[in-house]
Design a protein around this motif. Structure first.
Motif, PDB file in Angstrom:
ATOM      1  N   THR D  79       0.836  -1.201   0.000  1.00 19.45           N
ATOM      2  CA  THR D  79       0.000   0.000   0.000  1.00 19.45           C
ATOM      3  C   THR D  79       0.873   1.254   0.000  1.00 19.45           C
ATOM      4  OG1 THR D  79      -1.819  -1.145   1.102  1.00 19.45           O
ATOM      5  CG2 THR D  79      -1.757   1.257   1.340  1.00 19.45           C
ATOM      6  N   GLY D  80       1.941   1.218   0.795  1.00 22.16           N
ATOM      7  CA  GLY D  80       2.862   2.353   0.805  1.00 22.16           C
ATOM      8  C   GLY D  80       3.520   2.560  -0.543  1.00 22.16           C
ATOM      9  N   LEU D  81       3.991   1.470  -1.127  1.00 22.02           N
ATOM     10  CA  LEU D  81       4.645   1.560  -2.434  1.00 22.02           C
ATOM     11  C   LEU D  81       3.703   2.135  -3.485  1.00 22.02           C
ATOM     12  CD1 LEU D  81       6.546  -1.833  -2.605  1.00 22.02           C
ATOM     13  CD2 LEU D  81       7.567   0.392  -3.126  1.00 22.02           C
ATOM     14  N   LEU D  83       0.869   3.859  -3.139  1.00 18.72           N
ATOM     15  CA  LEU D  83       0.431   5.240  -2.939  1.00 18.72           C
ATOM     16  C   LEU D  83       1.584   6.206  -3.227  1.00 18.72           C
ATOM     17  CD1 LEU D  83      -1.672   7.324  -2.101  1.00 18.72           C
ATOM     18  CD2 LEU D  83      -1.063   6.915   0.288  1.00 18.72           C
ATOM     19  N   ALA D  84       2.795   5.825  -2.802  1.00 18.62           N
ATOM     20  CA  ALA D  84       3.942   6.704  -3.028  1.00 18.62           C
ATOM     21  C   ALA D  84       4.238   6.843  -4.517  1.00 18.62           C
ATOM     22  CB  ALA D  84       5.173   6.175  -2.278  1.00 18.62           C
ATOM     23  N   ASN D  85       4.075   5.776  -5.253  1.00 15.67           N
ATOM     24  CA  ASN D  85       4.302   5.847  -6.694  1.00 15.67           C
ATOM     25  C   ASN D  85       3.243   5.052  -7.444  1.00 15.67           C
ATOM     26  OD1 ASN D  85       5.105   5.894  -9.310  1.00 15.67           O
ATOM     27  ND2 ASN D  85       7.139   5.001  -8.971  1.00 15.67           N
ATOM     28  N   PRO D  86       2.125   5.691  -7.772  1.00 12.48           N
ATOM     29  CA  PRO D  86       1.019   4.981  -8.422  1.00 12.48           C
ATOM     30  C   PRO D  86       1.376   4.411  -9.778  1.00 12.48           C
ATOM     31  CG  PRO D  86       0.248   7.048  -7.475  1.00 12.48           C
ATOM     32  CD  PRO D  86       1.746   7.075  -7.405  1.00 12.48           C
TER      33      PRO D  86
ATOM     34  N   PHE E  25       5.907  11.514   2.420  1.00 11.50           N
ATOM     35  CA  PHE E  25       5.048  10.356   2.667  1.00 11.50           C
ATOM     36  C   PHE E  25       4.923  10.145   4.164  1.00 11.50           C
ATOM     37  CE2 PHE E  25       3.693   5.940   2.824  1.00 11.50           C
ATOM     38  CZ  PHE E  25       2.777   5.895   1.790  1.00 11.50           C
ATOM     39  N   ALA E  64       3.831   0.637   5.603  1.00 13.04           N
ATOM     40  CA  ALA E  64       3.545   1.499   4.450  1.00 13.04           C
ATOM     41  C   ALA E  64       4.616   2.574   4.309  1.00 13.04           C
ATOM     42  CB  ALA E  64       2.168   2.140   4.594  1.00 13.04           C
ATOM     43  N   LEU E  73      10.271   8.181  -1.781  1.00 14.56           N
ATOM     44  CA  LEU E  73       9.868   9.371  -1.027  1.00 14.56           C
ATOM     45  C   LEU E  73      10.448   9.346   0.379  1.00 14.56           C
ATOM     46  CD1 LEU E  73       6.083   9.707  -2.031  1.00 14.56           C
ATOM     47  CD2 LEU E  73       8.129  10.556  -3.205  1.00 14.56           C
TER      48      LEU E  73
END
Ligand SMILES: Cc1ncc(C[n+]2csc(CCOP(=O)(O)OP(=O)(O)O)c2C)c(N)n1
Ligand SMILES: Cc1ncc(C[n+]2csc(CCOP(=O)(O)OP(=O)(O)O)c2C)c(N)n1
Ligand code: SF4
Ligand code: SF4
Ligand code: SF4
Ligand code: SF4
Ligand code: SF4
Ligand code: SF4
Ligand SMILES: [Mg+2]
Ligand SMILES: [Mg+2]
Lengths: 69, 180, 377, 274, 377, 274, 180, 69
Positions: D79-81, D83-86, E25, E64, E73
């Motif tokens: 999810t982090g990956l 959202l950080a880079n769609p 982030f 996340a 980020l």
């Protein structure tokens, strides 16, 4: 590579002898040798359906060109 | 043999060498000795070489791992390549007869016998090669009484397989006698 | 009575002891190399009318075990590194709510997933400091299969006596090796059960009765209808924000351990009478150390070993005393330097403190300790 | 030596893999790669994330951006990956234990958010890596090392759980029905939102041995013979349903996707005072 | 340029600084008293094109955030006690996988839910030892709002430079109080960004290029297609069970910090030139201590204060040096004794070490320190 | 001074409670007690477990065995209590954040096991305790302190999620519809298995203020006017469904209960060799 | 007043005393002074007494909490009962005129004025009692320039309420003058 | 106590003045006083329906016997 050139190729080193390809080959082309490694026992019967390649867990059998057995 | 013996049993995952180690250790305990059994875990256990170790001693055993094995058993080529050379110079190396040893190396006393074949052909099930090996080792080293070896085997194998395993043990003894 | 001698794995001995001392509830989540503890509990508990449950994760494992303890059963949970990290929040809960519980950590290589099948002693400091806030910790570390048996019993007894989670810190070596053990008869085992409320007397769940060390503990469902919380609370069990009360509560938590060090702390002294050099080691590494001592003694070098069996609280008093006569101390442990911090603190300038350790999955060898000792000398 | 598919998408230096003989992990992993190949995705954008387990070892063999996380947490890292880079095409490989035991919460939340991640569940109904403990998908009464007297738990239907939690594409098939598996994976990747594809798998070493399921071949036959398309299943009389499992596409809808919505939020605030 | 002077909360200053140093982030889960960090990130990040996400729990929050960092980020997560306990497993992951990350812990009263709205400094040792296995820790502790700003910038810079999670340990007081702060212009701020792979050169994700301290870090999606794992791994990033490799990997993890102590460690010395008595304090408690020093100095008592700003690694070298000329040291902290362990270890027998602390939700008062100092003298 | 219901079941010394004016936590807590009273349960067996949150403060006021645990973990503690002593009547009080954010995994697993625990969810669509952050049930576009630009998440339907995960009784109503709430709680307690009753609740202090929902009275009117029985809802034309929420009994089935199964296991092993 | 002033503002949760504290502190900073504002959190904040504290100083402020308030404001009886006695003997106690003080106690200088009533009746909204109090305190203590007080108020109150709050401030000044 | 003896009873100390009982009383029996505390403004209209008791979040109003107002 044309479809005509394709054939079943195996990589004995990777085969773990599970027998899955043997069991699900519709034409009984395949067998395990006495070291429990895959071998093409009846190449002529092969219809190049690719079932063996789809289900080999070890990427040890596939349809392709060139490789000699 | 010595009052402190270090044994390394090696082969492939499914060969039951852990059980063989446990049986040897337990038999030693029945014999009023001290014993420690340990094994290597890890991805190694899935394919590749697997090993089980036993230390048997009349004294208290401090350090629990095998440092310099007095006896190494190897049932497969991969295991042999990895462990045969670890046997100490006064020790015994036992390998299945299917194995080729590196000729340039000095292993101490080498005993090459058809363990797997004996299990498969004489006992009828290659799966009991481990018990054949137990008999072989017990008889060769004379560390533990036959009585307690048999007691340990019977206490550890699955119900219903007692006769098979007793037979395997016996074949192990015979193998040992063939090289004594 | 004929002796009951067996060849047993450390993890097996732990469950055998737990069942004998009365463990009747196990909740956990499998993780190498502690998994046998769950497997054996699953296998055996139902025969004793006890309960095993595999929870959805390690957090739920300790939570359910605390629940089991509040319901009146002696409870345990077990894990290894990653799971021990996950349990930290609820370890603090059990401490502040004063719930008896045994937590086993069969240590493996870390940090993170690390070296899952290799031995280590890398969670020693975590055992003491892993949960947030101030709290007392009791942790025991066995060096052998028989001692795993013994200390499991002790862990339950201490947990019940001091109403606190007690940790058993073993490692992959002790947990997995098989060794000779003599299982005592149940009558030979000293068993401590938590004190129950005094009948007929008003029960305040966190009030300490005269002569007691900790509040008496009713089981849920027995008719006392009391409240338990992870907030600071007073004698009634209800939350309280008063700083005076907070002080009382925390002082009690700390002092129930600190005032009873003699009862809680055990250690072994090996060949230290005439020793000029001391090796400090615990758990499986002490076997390496004992072996090294024997070798060095044969060479005429006057070395001894001090082995904390109770790791936390540390045997501070005794060790400081010994250190007055010892010039050099070598701390041997399967990590990059953890308990050595505590030893340095304890011995101050009395002795020079050295460290030998490693966290690469390999055990320390006797010869390495021998070499290191000679190097220092 | 290997097929072009393998040599194009696998890190051959790491092969052969460590999985047991007959383990279906290789079959499902290959199916994923085949789907990626057929879709013509950019290898540099494909990001495969896993947790811990036998199945979760797969990313190490794949020539993409690969991330092997902690047990159960793959979807949270993913999810982090994402959202950080769609722009990343994020695919999660996970086991039944990883995703539905310790990782159950991350599963339902990723599904709820409808974040554009495709999750492939290698469901062998057991904890393979740790040696055969029962998992949340082990059938009732089956055996596991922590269920030596027979499992009393009821199993999750992971696909339906994900659907109920908010996944916009949810499908199940088996490691026997490989072409269908490839098709579902393709559809899952193409779905702009959270997709879950469950591949009923086999663990001959632990599940099989413990439950006397026979060889890998026998277990594959079981998959072939007992998984029935959900539509056909629904039409069966009740007594014929016994012992059968369902497969097929359980959910396929369109809803706003999480990272899209976030980018829209950023867009809307542009020019606004900070 | 006209000065940009503001009245700001500590938590506000933290996010202000994070945004200026390039944090883009944030993933977390709300918990008092850190919640403002999430709230302000949610509010502000989208204006910068950055992303905020409230995850389902603290474990997912740090997971996340690690993902965000791998995607390129600068990432952060923040929490307080209970959440800090939950994050421990993945803190270890970030350490072993060498992922830059800033983790803020606004400390409150513990253990467990404890005293959720009261200040404490009870997670100091947890910051160092909270996750399993051996690992290096960098943790900074600000005493004021301006310093929160400053150290947030430093935390990001250290995280990027050493490819490691860096902790900012504040507390309810520093986090919530409003104070005067001068916000520098962006040009005045030193910003360190992780080094990227050398173009054209073969990239091994965990190989250290000559002259570098840590491996260079590609972002996922940039074309390098590499592997990251929490298992022990070699230069290629792939798991390795070899003990030699394990040793190499761990040594690198430890030494990237230990070999750069001068760059990482900062501290403040206040009136110590002629001091005969030393107070050691950090974070908000150092304000109490400074106040006490002033009072005591007025009475002619030669007291000074040593304030670790980098809490971990501790300023061991400098403090041991100072302690040679100091008879008595008083460690003041809002807990029942944590950092005092480290101080005792460091100063050995050079000085007598005393402790004043409390964990009941109340701050230490200057008068209490004054009294304690006089008591010791 | 209070009603007999209150004085019989509450710890009056701890009253008045700390909840804000108009907060519905008191309404739902009283409804629970009323249900217990009507069922005539033994106070000494009733065990109320909660996590952390405003709602989770309720057990402190109740004269039963009460346990205030850690955030999200109530169901895991409760599972231990129930399995250790199946005679306890275990009831879990929890908030939307507690049970569906951090505690989501324990929810689905308790439901899956069908363990005889009754869970009452005080769903105020917000994290009340920590001051108004959005929760997994905050509606899309609503405001929260961590959703200052409007929430982009999609909300869970907790009742349906529990049903999908395996709960055998799952129902939702509101803190306005109190008699229905009492009825559902009674049915939940009587159900031998995992039951979940969701009480749509109001937090005038945070959710209300932030979203300009008006006074507590206005928020109660909202509950009254916008929650529609699921059966009636299903019959509505699509345009009339907009903005409406459903309530009613979503699931009611009978399946083997977890602790029963465990006791049976123990029974079966009696006399067997250990 | 002194160069170091400690202020404690108390009342009930909804009265906006935190905002009053922030305004005083910010105004002090605009005046080139140092200032720290802090408040108590916790269940206290839900019902019961609530307090906000401000320290204003020409020097660096070390200890950030109020030790001995030079000025205490109490807007409710509960708050007064809890905090009025904490004012130091040289300090000023400001209470709303609705409050009854314990007659047996010596509070230093007591200023009892109708703060809430002024807000409600003169300004028209009881909600701005906090700003009335700010004006009152500023004027009484003369610590901060009117200009900066007004600047701080306007920078912190919601848009659209500027006039209302300016009015409230003014009424605060007037209240102060009435007792000077 | 017979049904006849029951009446609306209030505990002003516990009332937090939310107005819920007032709003949902079907007979307009209740009101808030100038301290925002509950009072029974129109007892005669009360039909003892118990709606107020059901919904009072503070247990400050109920149907019962005895207590004088
Ligand atoms: C926090 C944590 N808990 C437990 C483990 C041990 N563990 C590793 S994999 C696994 C289960 C794997 O099962 P599954 O996800 O089904 O994968 P499989 O091996 O069957 O493919 C467990 C329990 C761990 N590594 N970390
Ligand atoms: C591990 C942990 N994380 C976060 C918190 C902070 N916290 C306490 S209650 C809560 C949310 C409460 O929301 P909900 O469950 O909906 O209950 P409500 O207050 O709305 O009744 C949070 C985030 C905590 N106490 N512990
Ligand atoms: S391609 Fe088809 S027919 Fe040929 S060997 Fe493979 S499975 Fe058999
Ligand atoms: S399926 Fe693959 S591994 Fe199995 S026997 Fe055939 S070639 Fe060998
Ligand atoms: S243990 Fe099972 S899941 Fe794991 S590799 Fe072997 S067969 Fe596959
Ligand atoms: S904050 Fe909201 S949920 Fe909490 S007590 Fe107040 S109104 Fe109720
Ligand atoms: S009982 Fe009914 S009619 Fe009487 S006051 Fe209450 S709500 Fe109104
Ligand atoms: S509902 Fe209760 S608290 Fe609200 S006004 Fe009526 S009596 Fe008071
Ligand atoms: Mg699995
Ligand atoms: Mg809520």
């Amino acid at each position: 590579m044309t479809a005509k050139d394709r054939k079943v190729i195996i990589n004995k080193d990777w085969c773990k002898g599970c027998g899955i390809c043997v069991a699900f080959c519709p034409k009984n082309v395949l067998a395990l040798d006495h070291h429990d490694k895959i071998e093409v026992a009846n190449r002529d019967a092969c219809i190049l359906c690719g079932q063996c390649e789809l289900r080999c867990p070890d990427f040890a059998i596939w349809l392709g060109g060139e490789a000699d057995e | 043999m010595n009052s402190h013996v270090e044994i390394r049993l090696s082969g492939s995952g499914g060969q039951g060498l852990l059980l063989a180690g446990v049986i040897l250790a337990e038999a030693a305990i029945f014999d009023n000795k001290n014993a420690i059994q340990s094994q290597s875990y890890g991805p190694e256990a899935r394919g590749g070489a697997s090993k089980a170790e036993v230390i048997i001693s009349d004294e208290q055993i401090d350090f629990p791992k095998v440092i310099s094995p007095d006896l190494v058993l190897a049932l497969t080529q991969i295991a042999s390549d990895k462990y045969s050379k670890t046997v100490n110079q006064q020790g015994i190396l036992i390998v299945d007869d299917s194995i080729e040893l590196d000729g340039n190396y000095n292993y101490g006393r080498v005993i090459k016998v058809p363990i797997i074949k004996t299990a498969a052909e004489k006992v009828g099930r290659s799966i009991v090669a481990n018990i054949v090996a137990v008999g072989l080792i017990a008889e060769l080293t004379q560390m533990i009484s036959r009585e307690n070896i048999e007691k340990a085997v019977l206490s550890r194998v699955p119900k219903g397989t007692e006769d098979l395993n007793r037979k395997a043990l016996m074949e192990g003894y015979l193998l040992a006698q063939s090289v004594l | 009575m004929s002796k009951n001698i067996k060849l047993m794995q450390g993890n097996e001995a732990c469950i055998e002891a737990a069942l004998m001392v009365g463990m009747r509830f196990y909740a956990g989540y499998p993780i190498t190399p502690s998994t046998e503890l769950a497997e054996l509990s699953a296998e055996k508990l139902p025969y004793y009318g006890g309960k095993f449950i595999q929870m959805e994760d390690e957090i739920a494992g300790i939570a359910a075990a605390i629940g089991g303890s509040l319901a009146g059963l002696k409870s345990m949970t077990a894990t290894s590194g990653p799971g021990f990290s996950l349990k930290q929040e609820n370890i603090g809960y059990a401490m502040i709510a004063e719930v008896p519980l045994v937590i086993v950590n069969v240590q493996r290589g870390g940090p993170s997933t690390g070296l899952p099948t290799s031995p280590a002693q890398g969670d020693i400091m975590q055992a003491k400091w892993g949960t947030h806030g101030d709290h007392p910790v009791i942790a025991l570390s066995p060096e052998s299969v028989p001692e795993t048996f013994e200390l499991t019993i002790r862990a339950f007894n201490l947990a019940e006596k001091y109403r606190t989670p007690v940790m058993l810190l073993t490692d992959e070596i002790v947990g997995h090796m098989r060794e000779k053990i003599e299982i005592p008869a149940i009558e030979e085992i000293e068993i401590f059960n938590r004190l129950k409320p005094i009948e007929g007397k008003e029960y305040l769940p966190y009030k300490i009765e005269e002569g007691d060390i900790v509040p008496r503990m009713a089981s849920y469902g027995e008719g006392y209808r009391y409240h338990v919380t992870g907030l600071f609370h007073d004698e009634t069990g209800f939350p309280s924000n008063s700083s005076e009360n907070a002080e009382l509560m925390l002082n009690h938590l700390m002092s129930k351990v600190e005032d009873n060090l003699d009862d809680i702390i055990t250690y072994e002294e090996y060949m230290i009478e005439d020793a000029e050099f001391l090796i400090v080691a615990y758990g499986s590494t002490s076997r390496t150390a004992r072996s090294a001592v024997k070798i060095l003694r044969q060479e005429g070098i006057k070395v001894g070993m001090f082995r904390p069996i109770t790791i936390w609280p540390s045997p501070e008093k005794r060790l400081r005393e010994i250190s007055k006569n010892i010039k050099n101390i070598l701390v041997a442990e399967m990590n990059l330097g953890q308990y050595v911090y505590e030893i340095q603190r304890i011995v101050k300038s009395n002795s020079e403190v050295y460290h030998i350790g490693r966290a690469n999955g390999e055990v320390l060898m006797p010869s390495e300790i021998v070499t290191k000792v000679k190097e220092v000398l | 030596m290997s097929s072009t598919l393998i040599s194009n998408y696998f890190r051959e230096a790491n092969l052969p893999h460590i999985w047991c003989p007959g383990c279906s992990n290789g079959i499902v992993t290959r199916a994923l790669v085949k789907a990626i190949d057929e879709l013509g995705l950019d290898k540099n954008k494909v990001t495969v994330v896993s947790g811990i387990g036998c199945s979760s070892r797969a990313p190490g063999y794949l020539d993409f951006n690969t991330l092997h996380t902690t047990h159960g947490r793959a979807l949270a890292f993913a999810t982090g990956l994402k959202l950080a880079n769609p722009d990343l095409e994020v695919i999660v490989i996970t086991g039944d234990g990883d995703v539905s035991a310790i990782g159950g919460n991350h599963l339902i939340h990723a599904a709820r958010r409808n974040i554009n991640i495709t999750t492939i569940v290698f469901n062998n109904n057991i904890y393979g890596m740790t040696g055969g403990q029962y998992s949340p998908t082990t059938p009732t009464h089956a055996l596991g090392t922590t269920a030596p007297h027979g499992n009393i738990d009821k199993p999750f239907d992971i696909t339906q759980l994900a659907a109920a939690a908010g996944a916009t594409y949810a499908a199940r098939t088996t490691s026997y029905h490989v072409n269908q598996l490839i098709k579902y994976i393709k559809k899952g990747i193409e779905n702009k939102g959270f997709s879950l594809i469950e591949a009923a798998s086999i663990c001959p070493t632990y599940y099989g041995r413990k439950n006397k399921s026979g060889s890998a071949v026998k277990m594959m036959e079981f998959l072939r013979d007992n998984y029935i398309d959900i539509k056909a299943y629904d039409k069966l009389p009740d007594d014929k349903k016994i012992g059968k499992e369902t497969m097929g596409e359980f959910k396929e809808i369109t809803l706003p996707e999480y990272t899209d919505e976030y980018l829209r939020l950023i867009e809307n605030l542009k020019g606004a005072e900070k």
